[in-house]
Design a protein around this motif. Structure first.
Motif: not given
Length: 298
Positions: A62-66, A240-243, A268-277, A279-288
């Motif tokens: 990885a070259t970007a932050d998370r 779902d992610l938004e809920s 807050l840290g846990r919320l931020n790890s959700l909002t980061a999803l 833009g993640n194309a794989n978010r549905d698989n992660i949420l499952r």
């Protein structure tokens, strides 16, 4: 006479040699036992002694932050894997403390944090600092021995609080989109992740993210749940992610209504790890792979 004399001396030499051999064996065994007792990190038990990092390993390419587990950005390659940290701890510490006493616990966390920094990652890419602070806060607590008896070898008061809160929520077992008025509010409001404050406290205490918070904070889970129900006729219950994001945001709002900062919880840290999803194309698989109020940060 001469031959008998030789025989007598021979017997003495044999007996003496046998005694020396026995003494040598005893010394070898004794030394081996001593070494085994003091081997520490090199004994193969390092995996059981190094505290868990509390956050998923980064991508070494990885070259970007998370967003890290405390809500701040960390290098995307951090933290290292648990195995890498364990190896670095073993490399630097011939004797790694294995006791259940308070100072041994504190030293394990401190040495693990040092190893993470050696591997060019910040403490904020793990949950170790907040958990360490909840241990060092016990130094002035007259009841610390009783508190420690209730903890696992590397468990901390911060871990205990998070586990208790999550268990309460899971026990209610609600599913679907039932709102706050359904009676399932206890299952829908995320666990605060830190033990409730003392309502009579006048001094600060160290919060779960390593910063000082009012000693009366956070409120109890029941108080937060009641405030959420008061403010939200329909509290989102979807997977779902938004809920998920809305549940955390509304819970943080309730905590602020109760005059406590977000930093008195891990929300807050846990919320931020959700909002980061988002833009993640794989978010549905992660949420499952996550429970109803579980996040990538925990």
């Amino acid at each position: 006479m001469y031959r008998r004399g030789v025989s007598s001396r021979t017997r003495k030499l044999v007996i003496g040699g046998a005694a020396a051999a026995l003494l040598g064996s005893a010394l070898v065994v004794g030394t081996g036992m001593s070494q085994a007792a003091e081997t520490g990190a090199s004994s193969g038990n390092i995996n059981a002694l190094v505290p868990a990092l509390g956050f998923s390993p980064g991508n070494p390419n990885a070259t970007a932050d998370r967003v890290g587990p405390t809500g701040v950005n960390v290098p995307g390659r951090c933290p290292p894997t648990q195995a890498q940290v364990n190896a670095q701890v073993a490399l630097k510490n011939a004797n790694f403390p294995g006791g259940a006493d308070l100072e041994s616990r504190i030293q394990r966390f401190e040495k693990t944090l040092s190893a993470i920094q050696d591997l060019k990652c910040p403490a904020s890419s793990t949950t170790l600092l907040g958990r360490l602070n909840s241990l060092t806060a016990l130094r002035g607590n007259a009841n610390r021995d009783n508190i420690l008896r209730g903890l696992g070898l590397n468990e901390t008061p911060a871990d205990k609080a998070a586990a208790t809160g999550s268990g309460d929520a899971a026990a209610s077992g609600a599913t679907g989109n039932a709102g706050a008025s359904s009676g399932n509010i206890n299952a829908l409001v995320p666990a605060l992740g830190f033990s409730p404050g003392n309502p009579n406290a006048t001094a600060d205490r160290v919060g779960p993210t390593g910063v000082n918070v009012p000693g009366r904070c956070p409120p109890t889970q029941a108080q937060v749940n009641a405030q959420v129900a008061l403010k939200n006729a329909n509290f989102p219950g979807g997977a779902d992610l938004e809920s998920r994001i809305q549940r955390f945001e509304k819970t943080l709002s309730a905590i602020q209504d109760l005059k406590c900062p977000a930093s008195s919880t891990t929300l807050l840290g846990r919320l931020n790890s959700l909002t980061a999803l988002r833009g993640n194309a794989n978010r549905d698989n992660i949420l499952r792979g996550l429970g109803l109020n579980e996040t990538p940060a925990g």
